[in-house]
Structure formats: structure tokens, C-alpha cells
Design a protein around this motif. Sequence first.
Motif, short mmCIF file in Angstrom:
data_model
loop_
_atom_site.label_atom_id
_atom_site.label_comp_id
_atom_site.label_asym_id
_atom_site.label_seq_id
_atom_site.Cartn_x
_atom_site.Cartn_y
_atom_site.Cartn_z
N SER A 1 -14.70 49.25 -125.92
CA SER A 1 -15.91 49.31 -126.74
C SER A 1 -15.64 48.65 -128.08
O SER A 1 -14.50 48.36 -128.45
CB SER A 1 -16.35 50.76 -126.95
N MET A 2 -16.73 48.43 -128.81
CA MET A 2 -16.63 47.81 -130.14
C MET A 2 -17.66 48.45 -131.05
O MET A 2 -18.84 48.56 -130.73
CB MET A 2 -16.87 46.30 -130.04
N PHE B 1 -9.11 48.76 -123.31
CA PHE B 1 -9.03 49.65 -122.16
C PHE B 1 -7.87 50.64 -122.29
O PHE B 1 -7.93 51.74 -121.77
CB PHE B 1 -8.84 48.83 -120.87
N ASN B 2 -6.80 50.21 -122.95
CA ASN B 2 -5.63 51.08 -123.14
C ASN B 2 -5.74 51.92 -124.40
O ASN B 2 -4.75 52.49 -124.85
CB ASN B 2 -4.36 50.24 -123.20
N ASN B 3 -6.95 51.95 -124.99
CA ASN B 3 -7.24 52.78 -126.16
C ASN B 3 -6.48 52.33 -127.39
O ASN B 3 -6.13 53.12 -128.26
CB ASN B 3 -6.93 54.26 -125.86
N ARG B 4 -6.22 51.03 -127.49
CA ARG B 4 -5.60 50.49 -128.71
C ARG B 4 -6.69 49.81 -129.55
O ARG B 4 -7.52 49.07 -129.02
CB ARG B 4 -4.52 49.47 -128.36
N ARG B 5 -6.67 50.05 -130.85
CA ARG B 5 -7.71 49.53 -131.73
C ARG B 5 -7.16 48.39 -132.59
O ARG B 5 -6.04 48.45 -133.06
CB ARG B 5 -8.23 50.64 -132.65
N TYR B 6 -8.01 47.39 -132.77
CA TYR B 6 -7.67 46.30 -133.70
C TYR B 6 -8.97 45.67 -134.17
O TYR B 6 -10.02 45.78 -133.53
CB TYR B 6 -6.76 45.26 -133.02
N LYS B 7 -8.89 44.98 -135.31
CA LYS B 7 -10.07 44.35 -135.89
C LYS B 7 -10.18 42.93 -135.38
O LYS B 7 -9.23 42.15 -135.43
CB LYS B 7 -9.97 44.36 -137.43
N ASN B 8 -11.37 42.58 -134.92
CA ASN B 8 -11.62 41.26 -134.35
C ASN B 8 -12.43 40.43 -135.32
O ASN B 8 -13.62 40.69 -135.56
CB ASN B 8 -12.36 41.41 -133.01
#
Length: 1615
Positions: free
Chosen positions: A1351-1352, A1360-1367
Motif C-alpha cells: 500500500s501507499m 509486501f514484506n511490510n517494509r516502509r520507504y519513501k518513494n
Amino acid sequence: MRAVVLALTLAFVASQQINIVPEFALDNTYVYKYEALLLGGLPQEGLARAGIKVSSKVHLSAVTENTFLMKLMDPLLHEYAGIWPKDPFVPATKLTSALAAQLQIPIKFEYANGVVGKVFAPAGVSTTVLNLHRGILNILQLNLKKTQNIYELQEAGAQGVCKTQYVISEDTKANHIIVTKAKDLSHCQERIMKDVGLAYADRCAECTKRVKSLTETASYNYIMKPSAAGVLIAEATVEEVHQFSPFNEIHGAAQMEAKQTLAFEEIQKTPVVPIKADYLARGSLQYEFATEILQTPIQLMKISDAPAQIVEVLQHLVVNNVAMVHDDAPLKFVQLVQLLRAATLENIEAIWAQFKDKPVYRRWLLDALPAVGTPVIVKLIKEKFLAGELTIPDFIQALVVALQMVTADLDTIQLTASLALHEKIATIPALREVVMLGYGSMIAKHCVAVPTCPAELLRPIHELAAEAISKNDIPEITLALKVLGNAGHPASLKPIMKLLPVLKTAAASVPIRVQVDAILALRNIAKKEPKLVQPVALQLVLDRALHPEVRMVACIVLFEAKPSVALVSSLSGALKMETNMQVASFAYSHIKSLTRITAPDMAAVAGAANVAIKLMSRKLDRLSFRFSRALQLDFYHTPLMIGAAGSAYMINDAATILPRAVVAKARAYLAGAAADVLEIGVRTEGIQEALLKSPAADESVDRITKIKRTLRALINWKALPTNQPLASAYVKLLGQEVAFARIDRNIIEQAIPLATGPKPRELLKGALKALQEGIAFQYAKPLLVAEVRRIFPTAVGVPMELSMYSAVVGAASVNVKATITPPLPEEIETMTLEQLKKTDVQLQAEARPSIAIQKFAVMGVNTALIQAAVMAKGEIRLIAPGKVAARADILKGNYKVEALPVELPEHIAAVSFETLAVVRNIEDPTAERIVPLVPELSLQNPQTWSSEIPDPDMRAEAPMRPTAPFHKTLCLAVPYIEIKGCIEVHSHNAAYIRNSPFFYIIGQHSARATVARAEGPTVERLELEVHVGPRAAERLLKQISFIDEETPEGKAFLLKLREILETEDKNVPVSSESSSSSRIISSSSSSMSSSRVTELMGFQTANHMEPFKKFHKDQYMAEHGASKAVSSGSAASSFEHIQKQAKYLGNAVPPVVAVIARVVRVDHKLLGYQLAAFFDKPTARVQLIVSSIAENDNWKLCADGVLLSKHKVTTKVAWGAECQQYAVITKAEAGILGEFPAVRLEWEYERLPVIVTTYAKKLSKHIPMAALQAGMRFERATNSEKEIELTVALPTKRTLNVVVRAPEMTLSRMAIPLPITVPINPDGTLSIHIDQDILFRAQNYIYDYTTAQCSMMQDTITTFNNRRYKNEMPISCYQVLAQDCTPELKFVVLLKKDEESEENRLNVKLADIDVDLYALGTDAKVKVNEMEVPVSSLPYQHPSGSIQIRKKADGLSLYAPSHGLQEVYFANGHWKIQVADWMKGQTCGLCGKADGEIGQEYTTPSGYLTKSSVSFAHSWVLPVESCRDASQCRMKLESVKLEKQAILNGQESKCYSVEPVLRCLPGCAPIRTIPVTIGYHCLSTDSNLNMFDGIYEKSVDLRETTDAHVACRCTEQCA
């Protein structure tokens, strides 16, 4: 002159030295008295022994200087089986007479310098008799040295070449030379020995370093007198001891003792004359095996006419094992096997021809023939199958057993190879696999017997593997690997290596499962050559480019190869930097479990693991069970030398619910040997995808081509390998793979027509017809479970044997008959439900299964002529007859099962164990003597025992007065049923001698169970009747009624009951309540202080959690506010109110179901219980009443349950007289704990039986320790005394918080990982729909709650692996959010930021459509193939039915589960993607691979793992080549040069990025940039190499920050 004097002096001294080599003059005959004794048993006196004695005169006469004749005069054989030393030896007159002629034939032998050479004898002398002569010659074997008095050497003897120590001394007074030599028979360079059934057992050398189960030694003492020619052996005595115990020998052991005496009597002048016959060379001094191999030690059979005897035994087995198994059936079966071994091929073929058409005889023969274990049998089985006389199931069963039992010699191996290559077998894959696996096992057995076995034996398999590799024939490659794995020959390492990914050759093109099979094939090689396998396995484990499953399987092989401390430490060091969490978790758990291993053969590995575990991160210990695990548990008891070990390996994959592979193995240790008893492995790769993946997905080439065209711009895009749906399993017995199976789509497609075709209906029709006509059959199944033998010679020349036999025979007779009214139609498939409802089915069945097991352990002499041994014999016999009648009247809803009386045997179960001393000879079978090892008769005179055992240490250990035999009978009568069961136990052992397990076992032990009718009225039958429907009340045998508490009778009853309960309370012991209360006060204060500490550390204790809040029945998550007591009280009052309205529902509604269990007796007295179930729909109340149907018995059990709301259920269970004695109330309600949905269970007990409360208090003392081991927090607390509360909260759908409150304590544990997702809604309800069929619900559950989600929100992506980063999204350029990364390209989801509105929009490509999801204002819009679909027209459905678009909440959702996309949700400012579970691990893009590997999340399209989230996000941009592109994207990805000067290795260097950077097209200028840190590869500025050639494959020399363009403005010059 001095030299002459010196020479004369030396000559004089030499002439004075005595020649100590025994010499026999040519003209003399030397007469000796010879006596040999061989006794087996325990060394303690007063116990029984068995043995033989040989006595004779020995005449030795020289023929030439080095050739001699030896003749036995007046030989006598004696037997012994009795109490040692009281009972005398008994002459074996008939056996002596039968052998006298052979024994008195002179034999010839070579003898020079004290060493025996070749032995010669006429053909009339049997090998057994010649071995007796070798026993005498063995005494004459003397390797005497003139220059040394004490020395050691490996000396050849009758038993082989063994370590021997000589001590030579001289008695000058007596003029004697004394020679003593001692042989250590446990350390032989070459030992004469034959093993049977031990090929698959590993010798555990470490197990026998400290303690031994078998000790063997021999001592020779000679007295020699000087004579003219040398020395004369005046007297020689030999003492040899073989001591064996299944446990440590220091606790007692059985022993075989051999004694020989050879005493000189006189010299005669009459020479020994050879007989008139050719003297043939018959070998050397070494013992030669005769017919003892064919002779089982548990019985002595005189085989005079093998075919006739086989027929006789076969008829006995057939006739006496029909209705019930005969007591001696296992022993008779062993007899049959022994006779078949002695028969010729022609004999067996004649017997087969006689009985092959008689089914019962045929079955017995097919079970016995494979157990024979001779090459003749394998040949026979082959010929009969090829002739069509054996069915495929018969052939497979016979061949599997035969190949495991047969002696593995070169002829048998060639026979098996020819069988595997036969064209008929080649056409049946299952048969070919069985033969090929057996071929590998045959080679393994042969290499155990012949350690120098040639690699040529495996050439056909090596050629098969090479051909299969060249053709990429995966099934053939797999089969070849399994055969090589069974063989375990080190020469197979090279062919196997070709399929391992270490060489990057053929392995690159084979599936992962083949690589796994190749690694597993190294396991048996590792047992022989661990040093060859260890580096290969370690290299595979550490290669991060390999698939995780391959690496984890290599880890298993590495530790089975018993690596050193250095290797294990190297592995643990490398795992510190491991990025794959599956591999890290598996290796860590494997090493950790090895630290607890106690088995001696794994002690070095356990020590290495203890060192390595300290080098690894403890964080790995906290990983959940969704990561791969290895577990090893074992138990080893050194004093008893017995142990067991179990290993379980679970290889997980985030992509599937099921583990990718599961392997379980059991290993056993006994008496210094170890064996992998059983191993089962299952691989589930592809099963989930095969079950969930819809076949409706469009596989058209046009669609794939279209998506490929879209993805062409991705730099170096590499498709993941196709995951072919597949499941496989294998079974190993004793380390050898005996069967394996593969399941793929082809097999399933072939099986479906068979299951749904006409054949199953025909089988069903035939079965129903047979049932109505009646089925009666008898079946017997024998099995030789174990035959383990070790045969070796003694000094006497008689073979000694250690053996263990185990045989089992099962038999059953079954009679079944059914009556169906009205009869079923001819075409069963035409039968309707209405017809079925009117059917009345009656069934009568009687079965009489029985089983007999016999086990023998033997130590002693075993020849074809005489047997003298100590034997342990165990027997088990079970009989379980039964007779039932059943009836199902579907129309009336009545179902009844009756247990009818049956004739019972005297004993339904009997177990016995006894130890015996046995002696028997072939010439006088009736003279067999069997004596108990621990005779009970000796107890009549116990005073003599104290003087019979002179060892003072033994007296100190235990009293020497023997105890009386233990005999006890326990009986229990079952009331009402009138059945009495008795167990009779008898035991008599030798524990009075020594208090050790060995002496407790020897003796006689038995237990017998009897079931018979008890005194009282006869029971006709036992009935269980179930009636369903509105007329259930009519079936109740006793009216249910309750006493009204308001009436005088009710009050009197309650008063009497209260008095009884008070009396019961007075009898309960009172514990110190004051001390417990003080503990509570002190502990509560300490818990308060500890809670403050934990709160400061950021934790929340169970006692300080937020209170549980209920859900209001009309409101969502409304708090009930007041205290728990108030809320509980209100709930309880509503439940009580419903109960008071109608205490007994039977007055208002009829029972739904009635169940009656009763005993029908001849006196028609009602005995039993009945159950009535009621359901009141208006109040959502269920009531169960269980009551006794006996007259004047008011015992009842009342269970009431009420659904008070959709969030709460309350039940009350009361039992006792009128349901008034004991009661427990259970409440279950949903709510929230803090912010999380939760469920609370409460158990409140008004009163419990005393026995329950007593044991509960004892159990509570162990709760703190158990809670600590389970990882729970334990706290003392003042909770309610009569209440237990369990609260379970769900912080997430995959974790659990648990709080348990019990009297005086509170237990809690937070964030417990769950293996699956819990389908709970925020309001506490379960989102499970009950209006669909079961398969749809199961699939829906898997789809909805195991799918990976990406999600975003704003600019932050959660993968999908529940890792967050800023795009940082580039303007107007598409990025790949998620796509199917396999060659199938089922879907692609693209993300784009619009240039004008800077709003996000999604483009989904699947099947033959393009779907655009975008925002217009605050509304979500959708276009399909550029055509807008109005929201009012939704839901949209694709013509194939596999794609749907629906409105959901404030946005739109696209569903395409058959294409791998479970849901794509789009709303203004927010989107969410869920892929189907079977797509996990097969996706790529900004959302990642959904494989659970967070450390490998930033993988670019080329497979490069970057450290920068910005570089990762930009690598998934779809760049353009010109400004004319319709997408309006104006950017491309390119390698950039480092702008600043770089000095690398002291040289000026030019550096270019190895990661592509987003840059504007030529003619465009950036208007927005962001910094990105990337890797650079550098070369000297003087280098002329083109840096852009393969720049993305170069290594990283340094990392620097540069600018990436995310928005561009282009001029007209932009092309």
C-alpha cells in the motif's frame, strides 16, 4: 688370533642356547590328552549354563620334517544344560557314534618353526569336523622369538590375524620354559566373522570408547620341557572368554567361556597311518564356515527331504491360522524360511507350481520366499513375474523385501541390474523405481562386506545419469540420484557434483528439486568419506546466489558429515552477515539444537555447536515459526548403551502457507551400534499454487507479448524461473530409500477420469452386492521382522553365534452381511435423495483379529550337528474378538449400534519373557534339554546360596538370599455390564545377585489378561441408539423431571444434599492459608516494585494493562464503563433470568436428538444413560440433559448454553444428584483490550469434586516453572479464588497477546506469532461467511487472509514484506508497482504521478485489457481499454468471468484472483495491492517479492541488491527513448560518471555508477532533483577500456552521492 678366539667363544655360547621352538621327532608318535570345554551363561554359580565338551587322545606323528599327521583317538562328545556346577555333563552317545568315523580320520598339516601351514584332509572329513582339528592345531601355533622375552605382534590363528602379546620365562629349578600369550580378539587385523542383517547399521565407535557391550580375549599358557631336538610341549591350557551384554558390561553380562587343555602323556613308536584316500588341501589354520549359515540358532532341524518338509510346514501354517493365529505360528514361519534356504531352485519351482493356484498357500509362499534372502529367490521372483504368474502388487511386495534380505554378492548385483534393464519392467515406472532403488541398496550392502568394492559396479548408473543430463530428462536424473544416494559410494561424488550448483554447469538448467536430490545423495557418502563432502556442503550453504531451500538442505548434509569446530565456527561467522532470514533461522536453530545432543557419536559436533552458538546473534532466537527451523532431540543412557534420537527439519517459504519441505528422521542406538531407523520427507512445492490457481487464466501469446512490450524498457529484466506445481515424498528405512512418489498435474489429470469414471461405480455396486450376499474371509500375514546374526569361531574350533530373531504373524477372520430395504436400484447413480431417506439398512459384522509375536536372542554354539546356547525368548499374543450389529432407519431418523456377546478365548492378551539354557543335537532330537537360567527350584534350599558365590564385593552389593517369585492377580469387575477383567503377573529374576538392569531382566516374566463374564444376570447386548427428529422424545426410556425447589419435597432434598456436601468438606485436609496469604501480600508488593521497573523499560505488565472493554450489542466498541464485577453481574443476571423462565426446556419444546446407551440384561432391568438435546430458537438457548435410566437413580448432568448477543455466550454445566452438587459457569465474550480486538473466557466454579481441587492445588505448584519455560511472565496476584480468566487480544492478524488470571497468580505473554492470519473484524466478529460451500469458504479464507499486501499513503510505500520507504516519484513516468516475474507474465500494475494534478494513477495490465484507475476531484474513476466505465455501471465483469471491478468504500477495487491479483484498491490519495498467496515469491517491482526476506527487499530488475531505497525505486521506472513517447515521460536510466576526482589505490581514477540513475533526456533540463547514494566502479584514468561495456555487472569500489532527476522541462530541440 684374537678374531679366531672370539669366533670360537661365540660358537660355544650359541651351542649352549636352547631352541624353544616345539619339535616332533620323525620316528616318534606323541600322545596327548585333549579336552575342550565350551560353556555359555552367566559367570555366577547357581545359574544355568549350556555347553559342550570334547575329549580324546591326540596322536601326533611326523611324516617329513615339516609335515605331520594328527589323529584323534577315542573321541567323546558331551552336552551340558543344567545348574552350574552341580549338574553333570551328559554324554552325547548318538552324536559321538555318528561322527566317530570322521573324527578318527587322520589329517595332515604343515608345521615349521612353531607355525602351522596348510591343512590337508580327505573329502570325507566335513568342514565342521575339520574345524575341531583346527582348534587343536591352534594350540600348536607359536611365533617364538629367540632374542626377545616380551613382544607383541599380529598373529594368525583359527580366529584370524589378531593382536597377540608373548611373555617367555624360564623356571630353572623345574627346568621348564613357560610361555604365555594373550590375544585381544577385539583388535584384529583380519577377523574371521560373518554378519547377517547388520549391513545398514553404523558402528558407533564413540559409543564403545568408554563402555563396551562385547569383550573378547584369549589366554594361552604353555609349559615346555627341553628335549634333544628342541622343546616338548608338556602342557598347554587355553582360556577364552566372549562376554556380551546389550547394556554396559560392568552391570553384568552373559559370557561364552572356552577352555582347552593339551597334556603330554607318552611317546609311542607306532606311527599314525593316513587312510587310503586323496588328501586335499583344505585351507590353512583359519576357521572355515560350514553349514551354520543355513542353520537358525533358535531351533535344530534335520533336513532330510526339504520339499516334503516344506509342504508339511506350509500345511501346518495354513490349517492352524484360519480363524485365529496359532501360538507357534511365528516359529513355524521361521522354520519354513529355513527349509526354503536349504531347498534347490528346482525344489522351490515345483512347490510353487503345486500351490500357485491355491490362494491361501500362495500368500504364505509369497511372504516366506523374500525372507529367504538367497540369490536363487531373486531369480525365481524375476522369472515368475516375467512369466505372468505374479501380479504387479505381488511382485513389488516380494521384490522390495527380497532385495533388502538377499546376500549382496557380484552375481546378485548383476542379476538386479539385468532386472532393472528388462523391457517389461522398464514399461512400468513404479516397478523400475523399486528395482533401481534396490540396486543401489545392493551395492551399499556389498561395500559393507567388501570395503574395497569397485566403482565399476556403479558404471550403469553413472552412464544413465550422464545420458539423462544430456537430454534434460528430469525424472531420470532424479531416479539416478536416488540410486547413487542409496549406494553411497565415494566414486559417485563426481557425477553428483555435475548436478550441484557449485559448478554452474548442468545444475543451472535443472529445477531446484533436482538440486535438492543431488545434495541429499551425498548423505551416505558423508558417512564413509566426510572430508570429501564437508567442503562441498559448506560452499553450498554459504553461496547466497543459490535458492534458500538448496542452502538449507546443504546445511543438513553438512552437520550429518560431522564437521569440525573450525568448519562450524566458519559457518556461524558467515551467518552474521546473512541477508536471507530463512537460511539464518534454519542454521541457527540447527546449531542450537545440536548443543543439546548427548549421543556419543555426535559429541564432537555438539561441542563445536556450543562454541559456534556463542558467535551468533541471539536475535535469531526470537524469529517466529514462519521461518525455517531445525530441531534435534535425543536421549542416550551411557550405562545401558541405549538411546534414541529424532530430527525434524521444516523448510519454510513466505510464499506458501504449507512448509516447502518437511523431513523427519528417527535414529536408534543399541549395544554400540546405531541406525537411521525411519525417515520421511515431503516437499509441497507447487501444491498450493495448483489448488488455488484457476485454470481460467488467459494464456494467450498476444497478452504475454503485449506485457513484454510494456516491460521492454526495464534494464536487464530477468524473469524468475517457473514454479512447476509438484509434490513429492520419500520413505527411507535403515538409511536406504525404499519408495518415493511424485505428484504433478499430469498425474492428477490422469487420476480424475479414473475417480469419476464408470469403474468406481462398478466397484461400489459390486461391494454393495457382496455385502448383501454376505462376506466371509480369513487372512493371515507373516513377517520376519528382524534377523541379525554375528557368527565367529572360538578357540575350540566350534562357531559361536550372537543372534536376534523377531517374527510376527497376524490373522483375522471377518464375516459381514447387510440387509437393505427396499433394495437399491440397479443403477446406483440414479438413486435420489428421497429414495435414500426411505432406506432401512441393517448390518451385522463379526471379526476375530489376532496377532502372535515371538522374539529370540541367542548366544552360544550353533552348528548343523549340535546347539548349546543361552536364549532369551519373548512372546506376545493378542486376540480381540468382536461382534456388532447396526441399523440405520433413515426415514424415521433412528440409528442403532449393538455390541453382541462373543466367545472369548482363555486369555485375550499374554506376554511372556524367559531366559533359558538349551542344548540339543541332530542325532537325538528327543534328548533336548531346556533349563531356566534362573531356576525357581533352587529356592527350596536358600541357605546354600550364601556359600556359592565367593565374591565378597557381590555380597556387599546386594543380599545373596534369593527372593521369592512375584505373583499377583488383579481383577476388576465392570458394574452393570457384568464383565470381569483380570491381569495375572508373574516375575522371577536374579536381582538378588546384583542390583542392575541386566539381572532384573534375566529370569521368567509373564503377564496374562483375561476377560470373562462376572457373576450376576447375563448381559444380552450393549446398545447405543440415536434418534433424530421430532419423535425423539418417544425413544427416551425414562421421563426427565426435576424437583421443584419451592415444594416441601424440594426443600427437604436440598437440605439433605447440603448436609452431605458439608460432611465432604470436613474430610478435606486444610492447608496453611495464613502463610499463603502472607505470600500474596509480600509478592504483590514485590510485583508492584517490579512493575514500576518494567514500565520504565517500556513494557506493560499484565496487572497494569488497560481493562477489558465489551462490545455493546447495539454500538461499535462502546465501553461498559463500570467495573468488571458490575458488567459480569448484569450478564449473569440475564442468563439466570432465561434459566428461571424455563429450567427444563423439555416442558416447552421437544428434544432435537435423543441418545441412549444402555445394557440389555435377561432380567430386563434398565441400566445405562440417556441424553436429550433441546434447542429454543427464540432465546438462542441449547440444553443438554444426561441422566441415568436406572430406577431410583437421580444423577444428572445439565448443560445450558445461551447466546446472549453476537459478542457473548454463557454456559453452565451442573452435575450430581438432580444437577445440584457441582457446577461450572463459562462465559465467552468479544471486546477490546487497549486498542485491539480481544476475546475473554471466564470459568467460575460454584463447587468442584474434592479430587479435582486436590490435584489442581498440586498442579499449581509447577505452573511458575512451566510458565517460565513457555516464555510467559509470571506474577503473584490477589485474583478471585473461584475464577479463571483467559484474555486473548489480537494486536495484528498474525500476533497474539495472552493474559491468564488464576487464583494467586497472573500469567501473560505478548506478541505471540501465529502461523496463519486470524479473520477477525474490528468489531470482534469473525469474517467467515456460512452461506457458501466449504471449498469456496476455504479458498476465500486463504485468499483473503494470507495474501501479501502492498500500500501507499502519501509518498510512503509499505511493501509486501511490510517494509516502509519513501518513494520520490518522477513526474509522468510509469513505475512498476508489482508484476508477475515469471515467464507467464500474468499481470503488471504500474504507478504514475500525473504532471498536471500530481495525483497518482494506476494502470493494470492483465488478460487482454488495460485498466486505468485515477482520481477526478475526490472521486475514483476507471477506464477499461481507454473507455471510461461509469460508476453506476459497476460492477464490471470481464467476459471470461475472471476479472471484476467493484465499488468499495470510497474507492474502486479490481479483483482477478485467477491471474494472481487478489485485489487492487484505489481511492483518492491511497491505493492497496493484494496478490494471491501462490504468487508470493514470484512478484517484483516497488512492492517487492513477497518472500519475507526484508534484507533483500531492494532488488533491482537486473537482480542487483542496492542499499538505497531511492535507487531501488528509480530502477523500476519505465524510461523512454525520445520526447515523442505518448507516456509524456522525459527521463531515462543511465550510468553516470563521478564528477569529482577519485584517488583509488594511490592512482587517479575515473568512476562510473554500477547502478542506473534517473536523468532527463537530451534537450531537457531538470526542474527537480533528489540526492541518491549509489555504487561506482573505477579504473585508472590511463585505461583505454570502454567503461560502459557491462558496467552494471561490475563490482563496487566506492559509494558516493549524486543527483537523480524527478521532473524535467524540455525544449523544442528534444528529440
